[in-house]
Design a protein around this motif. Sequence first.
Motif, short mmCIF file in Angstrom:
data_model
loop_
_atom_site.label_atom_id
_atom_site.label_comp_id
_atom_site.label_asym_id
_atom_site.label_seq_id
_atom_site.Cartn_x
_atom_site.Cartn_y
_atom_site.Cartn_z
N MET A 1 0.84 -1.18 0.00
CA MET A 1 0.00 0.00 0.00
C MET A 1 0.88 1.24 0.00
N LYS A 2 0.56 2.18 -0.88
CA LYS A 2 1.33 3.41 -0.97
C LYS A 2 0.97 4.33 0.19
N ARG A 3 2.00 4.91 0.80
CA ARG A 3 1.78 5.82 1.92
C ARG A 3 1.37 7.19 1.40
N PRO A 4 0.29 7.77 1.95
CA PRO A 4 -0.15 9.08 1.46
C PRO A 4 0.86 10.17 1.82
N PRO A 5 1.15 11.09 0.89
CA PRO A 5 2.10 12.15 1.19
C PRO A 5 1.48 13.23 2.06
N MET A 6 2.32 13.87 2.85
CA MET A 6 1.87 14.97 3.71
C MET A 6 3.06 15.91 3.90
N THR A 7 2.80 17.20 3.88
CA THR A 7 3.89 18.14 4.12
C THR A 7 4.27 18.12 5.60
N LYS A 8 5.49 18.53 5.88
CA LYS A 8 5.95 18.59 7.27
C LYS A 8 5.07 19.54 8.07
N LYS A 9 4.71 20.66 7.46
CA LYS A 9 3.85 21.65 8.12
C LYS A 9 2.48 21.05 8.45
N GLY A 10 1.91 20.27 7.51
CA GLY A 10 0.63 19.61 7.75
C GLY A 10 0.71 18.59 8.87
N ALA A 11 1.80 17.82 8.89
CA ALA A 11 1.99 16.82 9.95
C ALA A 11 2.13 17.52 11.30
N GLN B 1 -7.82 8.55 17.34
CA GLN B 1 -7.44 7.36 16.56
C GLN B 1 -7.17 7.72 15.11
N GLU B 2 -8.03 8.58 14.54
CA GLU B 2 -7.86 8.99 13.15
C GLU B 2 -6.52 9.73 12.96
N LEU B 3 -6.21 10.64 13.86
CA LEU B 3 -4.96 11.40 13.76
C LEU B 3 -3.74 10.49 13.94
N GLU B 4 -3.80 9.60 14.92
CA GLU B 4 -2.68 8.67 15.14
C GLU B 4 -2.47 7.78 13.92
N VAL C 1 5.85 11.84 5.40
CA VAL C 1 6.03 13.26 5.63
C VAL C 1 7.18 13.77 4.78
N ILE C 2 6.89 14.81 4.01
CA ILE C 2 7.87 15.35 3.06
C ILE C 2 8.19 16.79 3.44
N ASP C 3 9.47 17.07 3.60
CA ASP C 3 9.93 18.43 3.86
C ASP C 3 10.08 19.11 2.50
N VAL C 4 9.11 19.96 2.15
CA VAL C 4 9.09 20.54 0.81
C VAL C 4 10.25 21.51 0.58
N THR C 5 10.86 22.01 1.65
CA THR C 5 12.00 22.92 1.47
C THR C 5 13.21 22.17 0.94
N ARG C 6 13.20 20.85 1.03
CA ARG C 6 14.33 20.04 0.55
C ARG C 6 14.13 19.50 -0.87
N LEU C 7 12.93 19.73 -1.41
CA LEU C 7 12.68 19.29 -2.78
C LEU C 7 13.47 20.19 -3.72
#
Length: 159
Positions: free
Chosen positions: A1-11, A63-66, A74-80
């Motif tokens: 299963m592919k892990r959904p992307p999320m920005t560091k700020k969103g996390a 539970q949903e958040l955990e 989690v992707i740090d967009v400043t490093r892209l």
Amino acid sequence: MKRPPMTKKGADRLRTELDRLKSEERPRIIAAIAEARAHGDLKENAEYHAAREMQGFIEGRIQELEGTLSHAEVIDVTRLNAGTRIVFGATVDLSDEDSGEEISYQIVGDLEADIKQRLISVSSPFARALIGKSEGDSFEFQAPNGTRNYEITGVRYED
């Protein structure tokens, strides 16, 4: 299963909400349930039933958040290093070629999207139309209220 992307700020925003629910809301509801219990007969005790219902909502959200945070990539967009090409995490400046209106959106994960904050889901039709394009490109988008023409005037990767 592919892990959904999320920005560091969103996390970080979700972690803050999770901490608040665990450290403030959960104890407050437990105290409200204890106080309502002290009032006696639970069958006809509206405060008790309301507090129990709220406890169910809070525990469900915890539970949903955990689950979200444990499965997200989690992707740090400043490093892209995508330059002026649009990929996940990009903040895109657009000019509506018809109205001249300037607008910016950041492409984020599904769970952190919030149109009021100009955060659009990576899986939305508009984000899919943007991905792969570059600064200076123009494109046509079929919006619910008709065809819109946009020019990409800026692409940046910031937190």
